[in-house]
Design a protein around this motif. Structure first.
Motif, mmCIF file in Angstrom:
data_model
loop_
_atom_site.group_PDB
_atom_site.id
_atom_site.type_symbol
_atom_site.label_atom_id
_atom_site.label_comp_id
_atom_site.label_asym_id
_atom_site.label_seq_id
_atom_site.Cartn_x
_atom_site.Cartn_y
_atom_site.Cartn_z
ATOM 1 N N TYR A 1 0.851 -1.188 0.000
ATOM 2 C CA TYR A 1 0.000 0.000 0.000
ATOM 3 C C TYR A 1 0.887 1.239 0.000
ATOM 4 N N TYR B 1 -2.485 5.758 1.721
ATOM 5 C CA TYR B 1 -3.481 4.733 2.046
ATOM 6 C C TYR B 1 -3.267 4.198 3.467
ATOM 7 N N GLU C 1 -4.235 7.048 6.064
ATOM 8 C CA GLU C 1 -5.664 7.320 6.164
ATOM 9 C C GLU C 1 -6.425 6.164 6.797
ATOM 10 N N ASN C 2 -6.116 4.949 6.381
ATOM 11 C CA ASN C 2 -6.847 3.800 6.917
ATOM 12 C C ASN C 2 -6.499 3.524 8.377
#
Length: 238
Positions: A132, A136, A139-140
């Motif tokens: 990733y 990503y 944020e996740n």
């Protein structure tokens, strides 16, 4: 040994999760046949939109859960954040107690009119081989941790937030995530003031996270808590 640590770490987060109720519109009774048909048509449409929305939310939840499972199952390691916490807690106006468990420094705070918690951790991702990009991951992981932390404010829902801010910044090989919100809720007899924040920095393949929540009946204590979170944030290198 690694599997046991990951399992225990995930278990801590799962215990913190709380369920949120759904809000439905009030039921209205149609007065005429025409109105009944209209209401029925609108109900079918509302139901379809609701189902689509729920499906989207479910899909996003599956993606988030999949990512978090991959994250904790990858070859990660935790670094000591005791020095960061100790430095930031100097002069803290709250009674506090720190406990280090599975790489997470958990600070429990107690004020005269409320209390809160702060979790601080640093994850070394250099050997993780996660497929990733930086944004990503930030944020996740940030959204996941913010949800876990804010859920610990008992009885508080999204409607009780009077402010909510979220930002992700990427600069070359490092990135920063921040989300915070203030709570003010009154039952006619007393008012609750809350603050929750998650701050995460990914730099040099190390993810450092500061995440906390406070809830009480004193606005000044909420202000002191947000200032403490700001002090911790400043001590995270970016």
């Amino acid at each position: 040994m690694k599997t046991k640590v990951i399992t225990a770490f995930l278990a801590v987060f799962m215990l913190a999760m709380t369920a949120c109720g759904t809000i439905s519109p009030p039921v209205q009774t149609a007065e005429t046949t025409t109105e009944t048909i209209t209401t029925t048509a609108e109900s079918v449409l509302d139901s379809a939109v609701s189902s689509e929305t729920e499906s989207t939310i479910d899909n996003e939840q599956v993606k988030s859960d999949t990512f978090m499972a991959e994250f904790f199952d990858s070859n990660i390691s935790f670094e000591d954040t005791s020095e960061l916490v100790t430095e930031a807690m100097k002069g803290c106006s709250f009674e506090n107690e720190t406990d280090n468990f599975n790489g997470v420094n958990k600070v429990t705070l107690k004020g005269k009119n409320g209390g809160g918690i702060i979790n601080v951790l640093c994850v070394d991702l250099s050997q993780s081989q996660l497929d990733y990009d930086m944004e990503y991951i930030l944020e996740n992981f940030g959204d996941y941790y913010f949800g876990q932390t804010s859920a610990q404010m008992s009885g508080i829902t999204e409607d009780d937030f009077v402010s909510n801010y979220r930002m992700t910044t990427n600069v070359y090989s490092k990135g920063k995530y921040q989300q915070y919100g203030s709570v003010q809720k009154s039952d006619g007899m007393a008012t609750q003031f809350g603050y929750t924040e998650t701050y995460a920095v990914l730099s040099e393949e190390k993810l450092t996270v500061v995440s906390g929540a406070y809830l009480g009946t004193d606005m000044m204590e909420r202000q002191s808590f947000s200032q403490l979170m700001g002090k911790l944030d400043e001590n995270v290198k970016y």
